[in-house]
Design a protein around this motif. Structure first.
Motif, PDB file in Angstrom:
ATOM      1  N   CYS A  19       4.646 -30.027  27.599  1.00  0.00           N
ATOM      2  CA  CYS A  19       3.341 -30.415  27.623  1.00  0.00           C
ATOM      3  C   CYS A  19       3.037 -29.120  27.277  1.00  0.00           C
ATOM      4  N   GLY A  20       2.964 -28.123  28.399  1.00  0.00           N
ATOM      5  CA  GLY A  20       1.483 -27.480  28.983  1.00  0.00           C
ATOM      6  C   GLY A  20       2.342 -25.961  27.737  1.00  0.00           C
ATOM      7  N   LEU A  21       3.357 -26.325  27.586  1.00  0.00           N
ATOM      8  CA  LEU A  21       4.001 -25.156  26.662  1.00  0.00           C
ATOM      9  C   LEU A  21       4.224 -25.339  25.287  1.00  0.00           C
ATOM     10  N   LEU A  22       3.351 -26.442  24.247  1.00  0.00           N
ATOM     11  CA  LEU A  22       3.188 -26.774  23.572  1.00  0.00           C
ATOM     12  C   LEU A  22       1.509 -27.101  23.501  1.00  0.00           C
ATOM     13  N   VAL A  43       1.003 -34.734  22.955  1.00  0.00           N
ATOM     14  CA  VAL A  43       0.714 -36.135  22.732  1.00  0.00           C
ATOM     15  C   VAL A  43       1.606 -36.830  22.801  1.00  0.00           C
ATOM     16  N   VAL A  44       2.576 -36.819  21.856  1.00  0.00           N
ATOM     17  CA  VAL A  44       4.087 -37.212  21.374  1.00  0.00           C
ATOM     18  C   VAL A  44       4.768 -36.714  22.159  1.00  0.00           C
ATOM     19  N   VAL A  45       4.925 -36.188  22.745  1.00  0.00           N
ATOM     20  CA  VAL A  45       5.501 -36.246  24.070  1.00  0.00           C
ATOM     21  C   VAL A  45       5.722 -37.398  25.082  1.00  0.00           C
ATOM     22  N   ASP A  46       4.584 -37.390  25.124  1.00  0.00           N
ATOM     23  CA  ASP A  46       3.458 -37.949  26.536  1.00  0.00           C
ATOM     24  C   ASP A  46       3.497 -39.558  26.541  1.00  0.00           C
ATOM     25  N   ILE A  47       3.474 -40.075  25.050  1.00  0.00           N
ATOM     26  CA  ILE A  47       2.790 -40.965  24.572  1.00  0.00           C
ATOM     27  C   ILE A  47       3.576 -42.385  25.293  1.00  0.00           C
ATOM     28  N   ILE A  48       4.794 -42.420  25.122  1.00  0.00           N
ATOM     29  CA  ILE A  48       5.852 -43.614  25.922  1.00  0.00           C
ATOM     30  C   ILE A  48       5.291 -44.344  27.414  1.00  0.00           C
ATOM     31  N   PRO A  49       5.683 -43.077  28.162  1.00  0.00           N
ATOM     32  CA  PRO A  49       5.709 -43.663  29.271  1.00  0.00           C
ATOM     33  C   PRO A  49       4.544 -43.800  29.861  1.00  0.00           C
ATOM     34  N   GLU A  50       3.118 -43.273  29.042  1.00  0.00           N
ATOM     35  CA  GLU A  50       1.240 -43.061  29.260  1.00  0.00           C
ATOM     36  C   GLU A  50       0.699 -45.249  28.578  1.00  0.00           C
ATOM     37  N   ALA A  85      -6.918 -33.977  22.214  1.00  0.00           N
ATOM     38  CA  ALA A  85      -6.287 -34.684  22.689  1.00  0.00           C
ATOM     39  C   ALA A  85      -4.967 -34.554  23.330  1.00  0.00           C
ATOM     40  N   GLY A  86      -4.280 -32.727  22.772  1.00  0.00           N
ATOM     41  CA  GLY A  86      -3.444 -32.368  23.949  1.00  0.00           C
ATOM     42  C   GLY A  86      -3.936 -31.449  24.913  1.00  0.00           C
ATOM     43  N   THR A  87      -5.657 -31.352  25.003  1.00  0.00           N
ATOM     44  CA  THR A  87      -5.483 -30.635  26.203  1.00  0.00           C
ATOM     45  C   THR A  87      -5.652 -32.213  27.429  1.00  0.00           C
ATOM     46  N   ILE A  88      -6.279 -33.477  27.132  1.00  0.00           N
ATOM     47  CA  ILE A  88      -6.682 -34.795  28.073  1.00  0.00           C
ATOM     48  C   ILE A  88      -5.192 -34.694  28.739  1.00  0.00           C
ATOM     49  N   VAL A  89      -4.571 -34.915  27.643  1.00  0.00           N
ATOM     50  CA  VAL A  89      -3.154 -35.375  27.975  1.00  0.00           C
ATOM     51  C   VAL A  89      -2.506 -34.319  29.417  1.00  0.00           C
ATOM     52  N   PHE A  90      -2.524 -32.904  28.573  1.00  0.00           N
ATOM     53  CA  PHE A  90      -1.945 -32.369  29.672  1.00  0.00           C
ATOM     54  C   PHE A  90      -2.589 -32.427  31.171  1.00  0.00           C
ATOM     55  N   LEU A  91      -3.544 -31.818  31.153  1.00  0.00           N
ATOM     56  CA  LEU A  91      -5.150 -32.222  32.409  1.00  0.00           C
ATOM     57  C   LEU A  91      -4.398 -33.153  33.335  1.00  0.00           C
TER      58      LEU A  91
END
Length: 192
Positions: A19-22, A43-50, A85-91
């Protein structure tokens, strides 16, 4: 445990690193617009576990950070602000990792502190020495000067100064009288 640190808590999970690299690469959207889609990749990388965690929370009728993150990230995607959206997920993922790491360190420190606590106590009524795990509530214990308090309790007789350096980090003598609370591993000071 005794102060050891788990390797899995030392570094963020591969999800967080990806997520950080993307997200970092998505900064190049100002150079070329296709890079903006990399933020959506976060967002796509982390959406399933969330989503799975959010479903579990909803089943328990709880509103937690996972649901709030999905609402915020979903709203940002709906508004086509993919970088937000990506920033929210990463943070959120970084904060979860930091929380896990801090709680692991706190548990390791507490384990170390408790390992230096005396494992036996002297019963005041009989003078018998027993294991601290066998002590029942309202049992009177005898603590000699110069030794550590073996378990949390209340002073029922006498008064003395304790050194609570192991608990609070300061080497101040703390006066304890009848009905004062005492904590495990406090050092009962010798009389002057």
């Amino acid at each position: 445990m005794k102060g050891e640190q788990s390797c899995q808590n030392k570094w963020p999970s591969p999800f967080v690193v990806v997520c950080g690299l993307l997200l970092l690469l998505s900064f190049f959207k100002y150079v070329s617009s296709p890079f903006q889609w990399l933020a959506l990749g976060v967002v796509v990388v982390d959406i399933i576990p969330e989503v799975l965690k959010a479903i579990a929370s909803l089943r328990n009728l709880e509103l937690d950070i996972n649901i709030l993150m999905l609402i915020a990230a979903g709203g940002s995607v709906f508004l086509k602000d993919y970088w937000e959206a990506g920033t929210i997920v990463f943070l959120l993922n970084i904060s979860k990792w930091l929380e896990t790491r801090a709680s692991h360190r706190a548990a390791a420190v507490m384990s170390t502190l408790l390992s230096i606590a005396p494992q036996t106590v002297v019963l005041a009524n009989t003078g018998e020495e027993v294991n601290t795990k066998e002590v029942m509530v309202n049992t009177r214990l005898a603590v000699k000067a110069g030794t550590m308090i073996p378990i949390d309790g209340v002073v029922v007789d006498g008064n003395r100064e304790l050194e609570e350096k192991a608990l609070i980090g300061e080497s101040f003598p703390v006066s304890k009288q009848v009905d004062s609370n005492v904590r495990v591993i406090s050092l009962l000071k010798l009389p002057l």
